[in-house]
Every structure is written in structure tokens, then in C-alpha cells.
Design an enzyme around this catalytic site. Structure first.
Site, short mmCIF file in Angstrom:
data_model
loop_
_atom_site.label_atom_id
_atom_site.label_comp_id
_atom_site.label_asym_id
_atom_site.label_seq_id
_atom_site.Cartn_x
_atom_site.Cartn_y
_atom_site.Cartn_z
N LYS A 1 -36.41 -39.23 -42.90
CA LYS A 1 -36.07 -38.60 -44.18
C LYS A 1 -34.65 -38.03 -44.19
O LYS A 1 -33.99 -38.02 -45.23
CB LYS A 1 -37.07 -37.48 -44.49
N GLU B 1 -39.19 -32.43 -53.96
CA GLU B 1 -40.64 -32.41 -53.80
C GLU B 1 -40.94 -32.77 -52.35
O GLU B 1 -40.11 -33.37 -51.67
CB GLU B 1 -41.27 -33.45 -54.72
N SER C 1 -41.41 -44.09 -37.89
CA SER C 1 -40.71 -43.30 -38.91
C SER C 1 -40.62 -41.82 -38.60
O SER C 1 -39.72 -41.14 -39.09
CB SER C 1 -41.40 -43.50 -40.27
C1 LIG Z 1 -42.51 -39.38 -45.74
C2 LIG Z 1 -42.90 -40.15 -44.56
C3 LIG Z 1 -43.36 -41.47 -44.67
C4 LIG Z 1 -43.61 -42.16 -45.97
O1 LIG Z 1 -42.54 -42.26 -46.84
P1 LIG Z 1 -41.76 -43.62 -47.07
O2 LIG Z 1 -40.83 -43.32 -48.17
O3 LIG Z 1 -42.75 -44.67 -47.42
O4 LIG Z 1 -41.06 -43.94 -45.80
C5 LIG Z 1 -43.61 -42.16 -43.50
N1 LIG Z 1 -43.48 -41.60 -42.30
C6 LIG Z 1 -43.04 -40.33 -42.15
C7 LIG Z 1 -42.91 -39.76 -40.78
C8 LIG Z 1 -42.74 -39.57 -43.27
O5 LIG Z 1 -42.31 -38.32 -43.12
#
Ligand SMILES: *Cc1c(COP(=O)(O)O)cnc(C)c1O
Length: 396
Positions: free
Chosen positions: A98, A120, A384
């Protein structure tokens, strides 16, 4: 938009004036249309300036800690019977992908003269990343979060407060991400001096284009790192998909490499409407929160509540670019249930000493399922985020 995209990214999957094929666009009240059109113009103008590029690169390197490693997961590979690399977005400052997008957008906000940032958050990762970026640049920050999410992501609530953000807890609807977006948009409409820092590849133009652009650093790095290690392109890419930002971040630079198969894991919940967040697999096409894409809704356009064990995936809408990638068959979208995600969470922790975010665990579980026995193939999973925020939940 089209010039920016065509220069950087020669492909038919990209945005043309905010449209991905028939998807995307700007479905908002007139008061918002003016603001968003200005935002789109300024995004185009400033991101083309070399001073912007340099400042963005500076903070990604020195503050975020990029490039994130591409790590060969040898025990997971042994277990699955297929070679797997992890793109370690979990090692970024604040613990997820993020932060790439929040740094990009806040540099834009600064140039546009904004003094207050509104955002948000679902899992709290975007809220933390935004509060962090706001502290870094000395800006006021207000974060909207659903009460249910605030309850299941307590650590991130404390982090946001410590970083100086004002937290607004929303109780309407299901008290999750969708409701937080509504509340944040409302505040944005009423307050002309604020910059709305959107956290995923959703909402009206220019957000899907902008967020995709700032996250594309993931795939650019991964491609270079992978070729250095393996001397060729990967056979498969895997990512989890909530709104779609980490997934498009990894996929973007590979979209024209048709030998690379692309797979995304949706937050399946228990797999039934009303109990799932598998928007592309189970949704219908329509307008939802400012964009034309898939959404979890019935034939009257009424939106079903979403559910996923992962707060970051718990959203009934999805990126218009992923909608196009689904329709064209360039990417494949799979339902991964809560139970399978918990399995992925434990699997990576046990085998690699890496505790993944419960969101990312969906991608791990999907990769295990699809790659089982595919010896000779080499794949990348986008990790992620890290799972510190999830360890105190009862996932065992
Ligand atoms: C917010 C988040 C996601 C999902 O959001 P995307 O916009 O689909 O990437 C996935 N993994 C983590 C660790 C997140 O914080």
C-alpha cells in the site's frame, strides 16, 4: 490519460481516457466530476515531470526500502513440486504494498496544494500507509474505517493514532470497507481543500489508472529480478485480489508477455453470495462506487454484502482493469475460501519462516493448488503484506 499510458506501456489492456475497454469511467455527481477531472489532469501533468519521478524514486528507495527482494522459497517449492519465488512486498516499510501508492499520491497532493488528506481503510494497511505518508510530509490526515474492520484490526488502529491520524469509525451498512469509502467520499465532496487518497484500484477515474501506475513498480522490479535469476520470463504469476492494486502492480509489466500465465485469488469467504468477496467470479457488471465494473449485486443492481476472512479483500467491487483482463481471458480469477486461506497462512509460516498477511495467504493457497506437480515451471507469488496484524486473531 492515453498518452501517458501509451508511452509507458504499449498494450491494449491499458486505460484510454479512464476506460479499460468498456469498463471504468467516472460515474459521480457533478460536484465530484470537476474535482476528479482536475485530479486527472494534474496526475498527467505532474507524473510526467522528471522532478516528480526522481522524488518518487527517492522515497521508494530510502523510505519504503525498495526494491523489495524476489526471494526463492526453496522449502515451499519442494513441498509443491514446482519452483516458486516470492515478491516480498511484506518487507516494505509499514508492511505491505500500500505504501507505494500512498507515497505516489501524496507527492501529487503536495504539488496540488492540498493541506489535508482523507482516506478509507479496510484491513488498516492503507490507513497506516496514508497516516505514515501524511506524517512524512506534515499533512493533516483523516481516516475512515468500518467498525467491524476496526474491531478485527486493532493493531493498525493503534498505529494510525500514534502516527497522528484522526480516525473516524463508521457504523452504517456492514461497517466494512464499502461503508468507509462512502463516508470518505462524502467528506471529500464537502471539503474543497482535501485530497482523497484512495487505496486500491477502484472508484472513478482517475483512481484506477493512478493506483495502477504507482503500483506498477512491483512488476517492473520483479521482471528484472526474475530474468537476472532465471534468464527467462516466469511461467505463472499469482496475486490476491481485493480491489486489485497489488495484483495489477505485479501483472502490469507482463500483460504483453503472453507466455506468462496470470492467476488471481479472490477472497471467497465460504463461496456463496452474501458470504463471499469473489467479485469477478460471482458478480455482475454494473456501476458501483463511481466505476463501471463487476460488483456483487443482484439483477436490480442491489449490492450484496461481502464477506472475507481478510479485511483487505472484503469489498463487493473490483478494478475495471481486472474486469477487462477477465473478459479477454488474459488473467484468470479463482475463488479461494477462508479455510484455504488459513491453510496458506500456516503453510508459508511453517515452511519459510514468513508469516504472510491473511490477504496474501489466498495467493499462496491458490499457487499450491494450481502448481501441484508442475515440475519444470517457475512462478512468482506476490506477497502483498506481512501477517503481524493477523497473528492475534484465532486463525489456528
Ligand atoms: C489491502 C490489501 C490487499 C488487497 O488490496 P488490493 O488493492 O487488491 O491489493 C491485499 N493484501 C494486503 C496485505 C493488503 O493490505
Amino acid at each position: 490519460m492515453e498518452n501517458l499510458i501509451i508511452e509507458n506501456n504499449i498494450q491494449s489492456y491499458a486505460s484510454v481516457n479512464g476506460r479499460f475497454g468498456e469498463y471504468g469511467g467516472m460515474y459521480v455527481p457533478p460536484v465530484l466530476e470537476g474535482k476528479l477531472t482536475e485530479l486527472a489532469d494534474k496526475f498527467m501533468k505532474y507524473t510526467r515531470e522528471s522532478s516528480f519521478e526522481q522524488e518518487f524514486a527517492y522515497y521508494l528507495k530510502n523510505f519504503v526500502g525498495r526494491p523489495s527482494p524476489l526471494y526463492y522459497a526453496h522449502r515451499l517449492s519442494q513441498h509443491v513440486g514446482s519452483k516458486i519465488y516470492l515478491k516480498r512486498e511484506d518487507l516494505n516499510h509499514t508492511g505491505s504494498h500500500k505504501i507505494n501508492n500512498t507515497i505516489g499520491q501524496i507527492l501529487l497532493a503536495k504539488r496540488m496544494g492540498a493541506t489535508e488528506i482523507v482516506a478509507e481503510t479496510g484491513a488498516g494497511q492503507h490507513g497506516v500507509a496514508t497516516a505514515t505518508a501524511a506524517a512524512l510530509f506534515g499533512m493533516k490526515c483523516k481516516v475512515f474505517m468500518g467498525a467491524k474492520d476496526a474491531e478485527r484490526q486493532k493493531m493498525n488502529v493503534s498505529r494510525m493514532k500514534l502516527l497522528g491520524a484522526e480516525l473516524v469509525i463508521t457504523h452504517s451498512g456492514r461497517a466494512t470497507l464499502k461503508d468507509a469509502v462512502d463516508a470518505a467520499l462524502g467528506y471529500y465532496i464537502e471539503n474543497p481543500h482535501v485530497f482523497y487518497l484512495l487505496g486500491s484500484q477502484v472508484g472513478p477515474h482517475p483512481y484506477p489508472t493512478m493506483v495502477g501506475y504507482f503500483q506498477s513498480v512491483i512488476g517492473k522490479e520483479a521482471k528484472k529480478q526474475f530474468i537476472e535469476r532465471e534468464g527467462r520470463l516466469p511461467d505463472n504469476l499469482f496475486a490476491c485480489i481485493g480491489g486489485g492494486s497489488n495484483a495489477i502492480g505485479l501483472f502490469d509489466d507482463f500483460l504483453n508477455d503472453h507466455e506468462v500465465a496470470i492467476h488471481a485469488a479472490e477472497g471467497g469467504g465460504n463461496g456463496e453470495l452474501g458470504q463471499t468477496a469473489a467479485t469477478l467470479s460471482l458478480g455482475k457488471v454494473g456501476v458501483f462506487q463511481g466505476t463501471y465494473s463487476y460488483a456483487l449485486m443482484d439483477e436490480n443492481g442491489d449490492v450484496y454484502p461481502s464477506h472475507s476472512i481478510a479485511a483487505g479483500l472484503d469489498y463487493p467491487g473490483v478494478s475495471p482493469q481486472h474486469a477487462l483482463l477477465k473478459d479477454t481471458g488474459r488473467a484468470h480469477y479463482h475463488i479461494v475460501t477462508d479455510e484455504e486461506a488459513i491453510h496458506g497462512f500456516k503453510l508459508l509460516s511453517h515452511l519459510e519462516g514468513i508469516i504472510p498477511a491473511i490477504e496474501s495467504s489466498h495467493a499462496v493457497a491458490l499457487a499450491e493448488k494450481i502448481l501441484k506437480g508442475k515440475a519444470g515451471q517457475v512462478s512468482i507469488i506476490n506477497l502483498s503484506g506481512r501477517g503481524d496484524k493477523d497473528v492475534e486473531r484465532d486463525l489456528m
